[in-house]
Design an enzyme around this catalytic site. Structure first.
Site, PDB file in Angstrom:
ATOM      1  N   ASP A 107       0.848  -1.190   0.000  1.00  0.00           N
ATOM      2  CA  ASP A 107       0.000   0.000   0.000  1.00  0.00           C
ATOM      3  C   ASP A 107       0.886   1.243   0.000  1.00  0.00           C
ATOM      4  O   ASP A 107       1.765   1.371   0.848  1.00  0.00           O
ATOM      5  CB  ASP A 107      -0.892   0.001   1.245  1.00  0.00           C
ATOM      6  CG  ASP A 107      -2.026   1.010   1.138  1.00  0.00           C
ATOM      7  OD1 ASP A 107      -2.409   1.364   0.001  1.00  0.00           O
ATOM      8  OD2 ASP A 107      -2.540   1.440   2.185  1.00  0.00           O
ATOM      9  N   HIS A 114      -3.789  13.787   1.253  1.00  0.00           N
ATOM     10  CA  HIS A 114      -4.028  12.809   2.323  1.00  0.00           C
ATOM     11  C   HIS A 114      -2.839  12.752   3.285  1.00  0.00           C
ATOM     12  O   HIS A 114      -3.013  12.792   4.508  1.00  0.00           O
ATOM     13  CB  HIS A 114      -4.287  11.426   1.722  1.00  0.00           C
ATOM     14  CG  HIS A 114      -4.372  10.330   2.750  1.00  0.00           C
ATOM     15  ND1 HIS A 114      -5.443  10.196   3.607  1.00  0.00           N
ATOM     16  CD2 HIS A 114      -3.507   9.333   3.066  1.00  0.00           C
ATOM     17  CE1 HIS A 114      -5.232   9.149   4.410  1.00  0.00           C
ATOM     18  NE2 HIS A 114      -4.076   8.608   4.103  1.00  0.00           N
ATOM     19  N   GLU A 181     -10.375   3.676   3.587  1.00  0.00           N
ATOM     20  CA  GLU A 181      -9.503   4.462   2.734  1.00  0.00           C
ATOM     21  C   GLU A 181      -9.909   4.161   1.297  1.00  0.00           C
ATOM     22  O   GLU A 181      -9.807   3.024   0.842  1.00  0.00           O
ATOM     23  CB  GLU A 181      -8.026   4.136   2.991  1.00  0.00           C
ATOM     24  CG  GLU A 181      -7.595   4.564   4.388  1.00  0.00           C
ATOM     25  CD  GLU A 181      -6.091   4.577   4.629  1.00  0.00           C
ATOM     26  OE1 GLU A 181      -5.368   3.830   3.936  1.00  0.00           O
ATOM     27  OE2 GLU A 181      -5.659   5.341   5.520  1.00  0.00           O
ATOM     28  N   GLU A 183      -9.227   4.006  -2.316  1.00  0.00           N
ATOM     29  CA  GLU A 183      -7.977   3.938  -3.068  1.00  0.00           C
ATOM     30  C   GLU A 183      -8.227   3.293  -4.431  1.00  0.00           C
ATOM     31  O   GLU A 183      -9.287   2.734  -4.691  1.00  0.00           O
ATOM     32  CB  GLU A 183      -6.935   3.084  -2.308  1.00  0.00           C
ATOM     33  CG  GLU A 183      -6.731   3.543  -0.874  1.00  0.00           C
ATOM     34  CD  GLU A 183      -5.505   2.948  -0.194  1.00  0.00           C
ATOM     35  OE1 GLU A 183      -4.605   2.443  -0.909  1.00  0.00           O
ATOM     36  OE2 GLU A 183      -5.447   3.009   1.047  1.00  0.00           O
ATOM     37  N   ASP A 215      -9.154   0.191   1.742  1.00  0.00           N
ATOM     38  CA  ASP A 215      -8.198  -0.241   2.765  1.00  0.00           C
ATOM     39  C   ASP A 215      -8.811   0.081   4.136  1.00  0.00           C
ATOM     40  O   ASP A 215      -8.504   1.106   4.735  1.00  0.00           O
ATOM     41  CB  ASP A 215      -6.877   0.514   2.525  1.00  0.00           C
ATOM     42  CG  ASP A 215      -5.843   0.256   3.594  1.00  0.00           C
ATOM     43  OD1 ASP A 215      -5.939  -0.779   4.281  1.00  0.00           O
ATOM     44  OD2 ASP A 215      -4.932   1.098   3.740  1.00  0.00           O
ATOM     45  N   LYS A 235      -4.469  -2.463   9.787  1.00  0.00           N
ATOM     46  CA  LYS A 235      -4.827  -2.535   8.367  1.00  0.00           C
ATOM     47  C   LYS A 235      -5.042  -3.961   7.876  1.00  0.00           C
ATOM     48  O   LYS A 235      -5.768  -4.181   6.910  1.00  0.00           O
ATOM     49  CB  LYS A 235      -3.673  -1.957   7.532  1.00  0.00           C
ATOM     50  CG  LYS A 235      -3.271  -0.547   7.873  1.00  0.00           C
ATOM     51  CD  LYS A 235      -4.196   0.436   7.222  1.00  0.00           C
ATOM     52  CE  LYS A 235      -3.579   1.819   7.203  1.00  0.00           C
ATOM     53  NZ  LYS A 235      -4.382   2.738   6.400  1.00  0.00           N
TER      54      LYS A 235
HETATM   55 MN    MN Z   1      -4.137   2.762   2.634  1.00  0.00          MN
END
Ligand code: MN
Length: 393
Positions: A107, A114, A181, A183, A215, A235
């Site tokens: 990642d 961000h 998140e 993405e 994520d 995560k």
């Molecule tokens: Mn991420």
């Protein structure tokens, strides 16, 4: 045999043709292409069982860039003429699976907006929100491939250690700051031999396609564990991807320059295609759109990320997925994580009539996106959907 007709303006017209893996009540998972709201079995359409009568795209992806071009042309030709009835399924009647057997997952952290927002939230005492390395290399960490799941998979609230500013000692329990998140994920089709590098100019020949990527992030677990080695259990419990892999070959109309990179990146991160992507993301929370993150704002390009991943000789492999990092634009309504949107929980947002900061049990988040295609058309990426289930602790 039958003729399929899909309007030109459909998000999944001939200009898109994303790949996925489907099954029916009577069949094991097999590779398909989406055309309109039809799911087309590729082994039947192209008569190649070895490549396509399989439960992932990996065999096809490993065949390389020239073959991806040839197959895309063959599919386009076949769909313009008559298609065998047994190749065609209705989207509503099939089950979609994880399209890729994910090898490694990395990642990145490629949005300056961000990274700056998170810097201010996690390290308020630092003079600069960006760390000194951020504009010199695409910062990233290795994540967990085994918990990447396909859209529609429920997400169990993770438990772990946390230590809030008011806590004297760390405590254990279900995360109270569960976040998303938004993405974009890039699927590596072919890799490199260990010791070699993929140059930024060759990187796109190795990139097969693009998925939407959520994520899921437990901010309380992350904040306590991440110094000094980066995110881990905050995560690794789950990431959700969209079931359709949009080929890089379909994204020629979505090319944009990346923002100006200053200071100038090192030699190994220069050259190659100017390869930002003009993808418009949308984040929907319990049915209400709360953010529209613009991918074109991302500082580092996917080619630069892949070049960086392999510059030390690490072998990328077929099925590797790397994600861009949260896509956030300069405006508040373009922030791709709730920790940014609610400023660490201090500024709740109203979601479908209720106040929210972080995710509650039963909440559902859907990422979706579109991008421009040649001839004024647009193409779709489908969606990455997930619902939060209560903790099992
Ligand atoms: Mn991420």
């Amino acid at each position: 045999m039958r003729t399929l007709s899909v309007p030109d303006e459909h998000l999944f017209g001939l200009h898109n043709l994303p790949y996925g893996v489907y099954s029916t009540a009577d069949s094991a998972p097999r590779v398909a292409v989406r055309y309109g709201d039809h799911v087309i079995d590729l082994a039947v359409l192209l008569g190649d069982e070895d490549t396509f009568a399989r439960g992932s795209l990996n065999t096809f992806m490993a065949q390389g860039h020239d073959r991806w071009v040839a197959v895309r042309e063959a599919i386009t030709r076949a769909l313009r003429s008559e298609v065998p009835d047994e190749a065609v399924h209705a989207l509503a009647e099939v089950t979609l699976h994880l399209p890729v057997e994910v090898a490694d997952y990395v990642d990145f952290y490629a949005s300056e907006h961000h990274a700056s927002n998170l810097g201010r939230l996690f390290r308020p005492d630092n003079p600069s929100p960006l760390m000194p390395n951020w504009k010199h290399l695409p910062v990233g960490y290795h994540g967990r491939a085994s918990s990447i799941v396909v859209s529609g998979t429920d997400i169990v609230r993770p438990s772990g250690q946390r230590k809030g500013p008011q806590d004297e000692a760390p405590v254990f329990g279900p995360s109270t700051r569960l976040d998303i998140e938004a993405e974009v994920g890039f699927v590596v089709g072919t890799g490199n031999t260990m010791g070699d590098q993929i140059g930024v100019g060759q990187a796109e020949e190795h990139l097969f396609g693009v998925v939407l990527f959520n994520d899921w992030s437990a901010r309380d677990i992350q904040a306590w564990e991440y110094v000094p080695l980066g995110p881990n259990l905050g995560k690794s419990f789950a990431s959700t991807i969209s079931p359709w892999v949009v080929p890089m070959l379909a994204l020629e109309g979505a090319r944009v320059d990346t923002p100006t990179q200053d200071p100038r990146p090192m030699e190994y991160l220069r050259g190659g295609p100017s390869a930002g992507l003009d993808i418009d993301l949308e984040v929907s929370w319990n049915g209400q759109v709360v953010s529209r993150p613009p991918y074109r704002e991302m500082y580092w390009s996917p080619a630069q990320m892949l070049a960086h991943l392999t510059v030390n000789g690490a072998p990328a492999r077929t099925g590797d997925v790397f994600a861009s990092g949260t896509v956030s634009g300069p405006a508040k309504e373009q922030r791709g994580a709730f920790i940014e949107l609610t400023w660490g929980g201090a500024e709740p947002v109203t979601v479908a009539g209720e106040e929210r900061t972080f995710l509650q049990d039963g909440d559902e988040v859907v990422l979706s996106a579109t991008a421009p295609a040649p001839g004024g058309k647009r193409l779709g990426f489908g969606e990455a959907r997930g619902t939060i289930l209560p903790s099992r602790d």
